[in-house]
Design a protein around this motif. Structure first.
Motif, PDB file in Angstrom:
ATOM      1  N   GLY A 127     -13.968   6.817 -20.050  1.00 41.73           N
ATOM      2  CA  GLY A 127     -13.840   7.795 -21.124  1.00 41.73           C
ATOM      3  C   GLY A 127     -14.024   9.230 -20.687  1.00 41.73           C
ATOM      4  O   GLY A 127     -14.569  10.055 -21.425  1.00 41.73           O
ATOM      5  N   ILE A 128     -13.548   9.559 -19.482  1.00 46.30           N
ATOM      6  CA  ILE A 128     -13.579  10.931 -18.973  1.00 46.30           C
ATOM      7  C   ILE A 128     -12.144  11.433 -18.885  1.00 46.30           C
ATOM      8  O   ILE A 128     -11.288  10.783 -18.280  1.00 46.30           O
ATOM      9  CB  ILE A 128     -14.257  11.018 -17.598  1.00 46.30           C
ATOM     10  N   MET A 129     -11.865  12.577 -19.489  1.00 48.94           N
ATOM     11  CA  MET A 129     -10.513  13.132 -19.468  1.00 48.94           C
ATOM     12  C   MET A 129     -10.105  13.538 -18.049  1.00 48.94           C
ATOM     13  O   MET A 129     -10.929  14.058 -17.283  1.00 48.94           O
ATOM     14  CB  MET A 129     -10.416  14.350 -20.394  1.00 48.94           C
ATOM     15  N   LEU A 130      -8.851  13.287 -17.721  1.00 47.79           N
ATOM     16  CA  LEU A 130      -8.274  13.705 -16.454  1.00 47.79           C
ATOM     17  C   LEU A 130      -7.748  15.123 -16.592  1.00 47.79           C
ATOM     18  O   LEU A 130      -6.915  15.412 -17.455  1.00 47.79           O
ATOM     19  CB  LEU A 130      -7.130  12.775 -16.065  1.00 47.79           C
ATOM     20  N   ASP A 131      -8.245  16.024 -15.733  1.00 49.18           N
ATOM     21  CA  ASP A 131      -7.817  17.420 -15.763  1.00 49.18           C
ATOM     22  C   ASP A 131      -6.950  17.687 -14.546  1.00 49.18           C
ATOM     23  O   ASP A 131      -7.415  17.544 -13.409  1.00 49.18           O
ATOM     24  CB  ASP A 131      -9.034  18.342 -15.773  1.00 49.18           C
TER      25      ASP A 131
END
Length: 417
Positions: A223-227
């Motif tokens: 649940g960590i956004m990919l930047d």
């Protein structure tokens, strides 16, 4: 009609820039140049724009307060004399969900120090909250942001700029998630163990490393956004091919307006981002916004090299070289209107659902546009959008709705896996 261009101030700045060029060639006097420099656009926000800014959640994808505080401690819970962010100015501008950048320099890549520094910078954000819990709170989810907004508290979500602190160890990924990291910029100014960087010509991985490809899946699952700001073009395309959820560019602008600047995204990448459902969050730094600012930086670099060649590395003129250069060749600041041009172009390409704000306040030095000099300036941005006939609904999407949508989708996917 959305996307309508406002030309007046833009043309004045172009004229001033042309005079600057002529000055360097010796064909325009310093007095003429100074007069032209005063011909800068003036921006002010209506009561309606101020009200929208105050009544809407404003998410900024990237603000470098933690590293600013590391370099020179200052209490941002109170008014500060320098920098771009503090509590009073955030309140004035209506900013209530700035992502705090946990920035780790590329010089620390492949070392335990990168992991250590990331934890210390998270500590510094927690310290801000501890000093002023009535003003700030860590936000770990979109629901936290909304809850804090209702309470009148500024959310401080966390984004890690440079995945170096992961050190190839998924236990570190879990630790940083538990500490509140909700996006990771995969690389920074050099290729690391995850991804190639847009600034690094070596391209050792030709995109993502084997671990980087694994990390995409693990970030989806946790649940960590990919930047994808900072990564090479190849790495971007590989990320959007592998990910099961939308991605973000936390602080990037458009290559259409800055030809050759790979740190920004080109039109094809923007279209792929739209197909992915992601969001590009526009960087305010002048060199991200206009090609003239980038050309000025190149001119500075070349002039410095010429001085070194002529007088050597020990020349006393090097000590304040940039300040003196700025006096002789004034920096061509971009403008709010040009920032709006970037927003317009994204909207024209893929729709208003895919653009947000990633100012890079406290991260781009003295290069911020006229009209957007600090976090108190967000009403000016809202006014500019109103002047270009954006509806309130669309303005709210740009200010926060689009990013919160992506964040929620990432969170929902992780809960189901």
């Amino acid at each position: 009609m959305k996307g309508r261009l406002i030309k007046t101030h833009f043309s004045k700045r172009k004229c001033a820039l042309a005079l600057t060029t002529l000055f360097t060639l010796g064909t325009v006097s310093e007095a003429t140049l100074a007069a032209a420099a005063q011909e800068q656009p003036q921006y002010s926000a209506s009561e309606k724009a101020v009200a929208i800014a105050r009544e809407t959640i404003i998410v900024d994808g990237h603000i470098d307060v933690p590293y600013r505080v590391k370099n020179q401690w200052v209490d941002v819970t109170k008014a500060t004399e320098d920098g771009d962010f503090d509590y009073p100015r955030a309140v004035e501008g209506g900013l209530n969900a700035p992502f705090m950048s946990i920035y780790v320099p590329a010089s620390l890549d492949n070392s335990p120090e990168s992991t250590q520094l990331a934890h210390l910078l998270i500590d510094s954000v927690e310290a801000i909250v501890a000093r002023a819990p009535d003003k700030f709170a860590i936000a770990r989810s979109p629901s936290d942001v909304k809850s804090h907004f209702e309470k009148g508290v500024i959310s401080l979500p966390l984004g890690m700029e440079n995945g170096s602190p992961i050190q190839g160890n998924l236990d570190n990924l879990n630790d940083f998630y538990e500490r509140g990291i909700r996006y990771i910029t995969l690389a920074h100014s050099q290729s690391n163990h995850i991804s190639d960087s847009s600034y690094d010509l070596r391209r050792q991985w030709k995109g993502l490393s084997p671990f980087g490809k694994q990390l995409v899946t693990e970030m989806n699952n946790i649940g960590i956004m990919l930047d994808i700001s900072h990564v090479s073009d190849d790495a971007f395309y590989q990320v959007v091919e592998l990910t099961k959820v939308p991605v973000i560019a936390s602080h990037s602008s458009l290559r259409r307006f800055t030809p050759g600047f790979e740190r920004n995204m080109n039109d094809d990448m923007i279209k792929k981002l739209g197909e992915n459902g992601g969001v590009i969050m526009i960087n305010f730094g002048s060199s991200f916004v206009s090609k003239e600012a980038g050309q000025w930086r190149t001119g500075l670099t070349n002039a410095r090299k010429a001085l070194i060649k002529e007088e050597g590395e020990d020349s006393p003129k090097l000590e304040n070289f940039e300040a003196q250069y700025r006096k002789e060749v004034p920096y061509p600041y971009s403008t709010l209107d040009e920032v709006l041009d970037h927003i317009d172009h994204v909207v024209e390409l893929i729709g208003v659902e895919h653009v947000g704000i990633g100012s890079d306040y406290d991260g781009v030095g003295d290069s911020l546009p006229i009209g957007l000099k600090d976090v108190a300036s967000f009403p000016n941005l809202v006014q500019g959008l109103l002047d270009r006939d954006y509806s309130r609904e669309d303005i709210e999407k740009i200010l926060s709705g689009n990013l919160l949508r992506v964040w929620q989708e990432v969170e929902d996917y992780a809960k189901s896996h």
